[in-house]
Design a protein around this motif. Structure first.
Motif, PDB file in Angstrom:
ATOM      1  N   VAL A 191     -35.818  20.464   2.048  1.00  0.00           N
ATOM      2  CA  VAL A 191     -36.214  21.158   0.829  1.00  0.00           C
ATOM      3  C   VAL A 191     -35.181  22.250   0.587  1.00  0.00           C
ATOM      4  N   ALA A 192     -34.478  22.182  -0.532  1.00  0.00           N
ATOM      5  CA  ALA A 192     -33.421  23.149  -0.810  1.00  0.00           C
ATOM      6  C   ALA A 192     -34.011  24.551  -0.989  1.00  0.00           C
ATOM      7  N   PRO A 193     -33.411  25.554  -0.330  1.00  0.00           N
ATOM      8  CA  PRO A 193     -33.892  26.927  -0.494  1.00  0.00           C
ATOM      9  C   PRO A 193     -33.392  27.528  -1.810  1.00  0.00           C
ATOM     10  N   ASP A 194     -33.916  28.690  -2.158  1.00  0.00           N
ATOM     11  CA  ASP A 194     -33.471  29.379  -3.373  1.00  0.00           C
ATOM     12  C   ASP A 194     -32.035  29.876  -3.244  1.00  0.00           C
ATOM     13  N   SER A 195     -31.625  30.215  -2.026  1.00  0.00           N
ATOM     14  CA  SER A 195     -30.251  30.660  -1.795  1.00  0.00           C
ATOM     15  C   SER A 195     -29.807  30.170  -0.421  1.00  0.00           C
ATOM     16  N   ILE A 196     -28.505  30.121  -0.227  1.00  0.00           N
ATOM     17  CA  ILE A 196     -27.943  29.638   1.030  1.00  0.00           C
ATOM     18  C   ILE A 196     -27.054  30.741   1.610  1.00  0.00           C
ATOM     19  N   ALA A 197     -27.333  31.136   2.829  1.00  0.00           N
ATOM     20  CA  ALA A 197     -26.548  32.179   3.497  1.00  0.00           C
ATOM     21  C   ALA A 197     -25.203  31.613   3.946  1.00  0.00           C
ATOM     22  N   ILE A 198     -24.160  32.374   3.735  1.00  0.00           N
ATOM     23  CA  ILE A 198     -22.822  31.995   4.180  1.00  0.00           C
ATOM     24  C   ILE A 198     -22.585  32.664   5.529  1.00  0.00           C
ATOM     25  N   PRO A 199     -22.221  31.897   6.569  1.00  0.00           N
ATOM     26  CA  PRO A 199     -21.976  32.505   7.873  1.00  0.00           C
ATOM     27  C   PRO A 199     -20.886  33.579   7.796  1.00  0.00           C
ATOM     28  N   GLU A 200     -21.041  34.628   8.560  1.00  0.00           N
ATOM     29  CA  GLU A 200     -20.108  35.756   8.546  1.00  0.00           C
ATOM     30  C   GLU A 200     -18.661  35.320   8.728  1.00  0.00           C
ATOM     31  N   GLU A 201     -18.415  34.355   9.621  1.00  0.00           N
ATOM     32  CA  GLU A 201     -17.043  33.928   9.905  1.00  0.00           C
ATOM     33  C   GLU A 201     -16.387  33.179   8.742  1.00  0.00           C
ATOM     34  N   LEU A 202     -17.179  32.770   7.744  1.00  0.00           N
ATOM     35  CA  LEU A 202     -16.623  32.073   6.589  1.00  0.00           C
ATOM     36  C   LEU A 202     -16.491  32.960   5.353  1.00  0.00           C
ATOM     37  N   ARG A 203     -16.986  34.177   5.437  1.00  0.00           N
ATOM     38  CA  ARG A 203     -16.938  35.082   4.289  1.00  0.00           C
ATOM     39  C   ARG A 203     -15.530  35.642   4.094  1.00  0.00           C
ATOM     40  N   HIS A 204     -15.238  35.991   2.867  1.00  0.00           N
ATOM     41  CA  HIS A 204     -13.970  36.648   2.498  1.00  0.00           C
ATOM     42  C   HIS A 204     -12.753  35.769   2.747  1.00  0.00           C
ATOM     43  N   GLN A 205     -12.921  34.474   2.544  1.00  0.00           N
ATOM     44  CA  GLN A 205     -11.803  33.535   2.635  1.00  0.00           C
ATOM     45  C   GLN A 205     -12.111  32.341   1.735  1.00  0.00           C
ATOM     46  N   PRO A 206     -11.110  31.550   1.405  1.00  0.00           N
ATOM     47  CA  PRO A 206     -11.386  30.379   0.563  1.00  0.00           C
ATOM     48  C   PRO A 206     -12.277  29.371   1.302  1.00  0.00           C
ATOM     49  N   VAL A 207     -13.296  28.882   0.625  1.00  0.00           N
ATOM     50  CA  VAL A 207     -14.178  27.838   1.161  1.00  0.00           C
ATOM     51  C   VAL A 207     -14.529  26.876   0.035  1.00  0.00           C
ATOM     52  N   GLU A 208     -14.953  25.702   0.399  1.00  0.00           N
ATOM     53  CA  GLU A 208     -15.461  24.729  -0.564  1.00  0.00           C
ATOM     54  C   GLU A 208     -16.914  24.469  -0.241  1.00  0.00           C
ATOM     55  N   ILE A 209     -17.771  24.604  -1.219  1.00  0.00           N
ATOM     56  CA  ILE A 209     -19.198  24.345  -1.036  1.00  0.00           C
ATOM     57  C   ILE A 209     -19.583  23.233  -2.002  1.00  0.00           C
ATOM     58  N   ILE A 210     -20.143  22.169  -1.460  1.00  0.00           N
ATOM     59  CA  ILE A 210     -20.525  21.017  -2.268  1.00  0.00           C
ATOM     60  C   ILE A 210     -22.038  20.863  -2.185  1.00  0.00           C
ATOM     61  N   ILE A 211     -22.685  20.825  -3.321  1.00  0.00           N
ATOM     62  CA  ILE A 211     -24.125  20.564  -3.383  1.00  0.00           C
ATOM     63  C   ILE A 211     -24.280  19.111  -3.821  1.00  0.00           C
ATOM     64  N   TRP A 212     -24.784  18.281  -2.912  1.00  0.00           N
ATOM     65  CA  TRP A 212     -24.857  16.847  -3.138  1.00  0.00           C
ATOM     66  C   TRP A 212     -26.311  16.408  -2.970  1.00  0.00           C
ATOM     67  N   PRO A 213     -27.017  16.115  -4.046  1.00  0.00           N
ATOM     68  CA  PRO A 213     -28.411  15.690  -3.896  1.00  0.00           C
ATOM     69  C   PRO A 213     -28.505  14.321  -3.223  1.00  0.00           C
TER      70      PRO A 213
END
Length: 59
Positions: free
Chosen positions: A10-32
């Motif tokens: 069940v998808a949550p209202d928001s998704i936490a980004i792990p600290e080690e991935l913050r403040h850098q380029p990332v790709e996030i894909i939402i795939w139902p």
């Protein structure tokens, strides 16, 4: 750093980004996912979607 894949039943209202991935380029894909795709994910050990899973070594 290894990629992180997380499947939510069940998808949550928001998704936490792990600290080690913050403040850098990332790709996030939402795939139902369809109901037909769920059995192929073998969700028996991660059916709640509450545990981070590093699946980078899995096919």
């Amino acid at each position: 750093m290894q990629p992180i894949r997380k499947v939510y039943q069940v998808a949550p209202d928001s998704i936490a980004i792990p600290e080690e991935l913050r403040h850098q380029p990332v790709e996030i894909i939402i795939w139902p996912l369809t109901q037909a795709e769920l059995p192929a994910l073998n969700l028996s050990t991660r059916d709640t979607g509450k545990r981070d899973e590093n699946l980078s070594n899995h096919a």
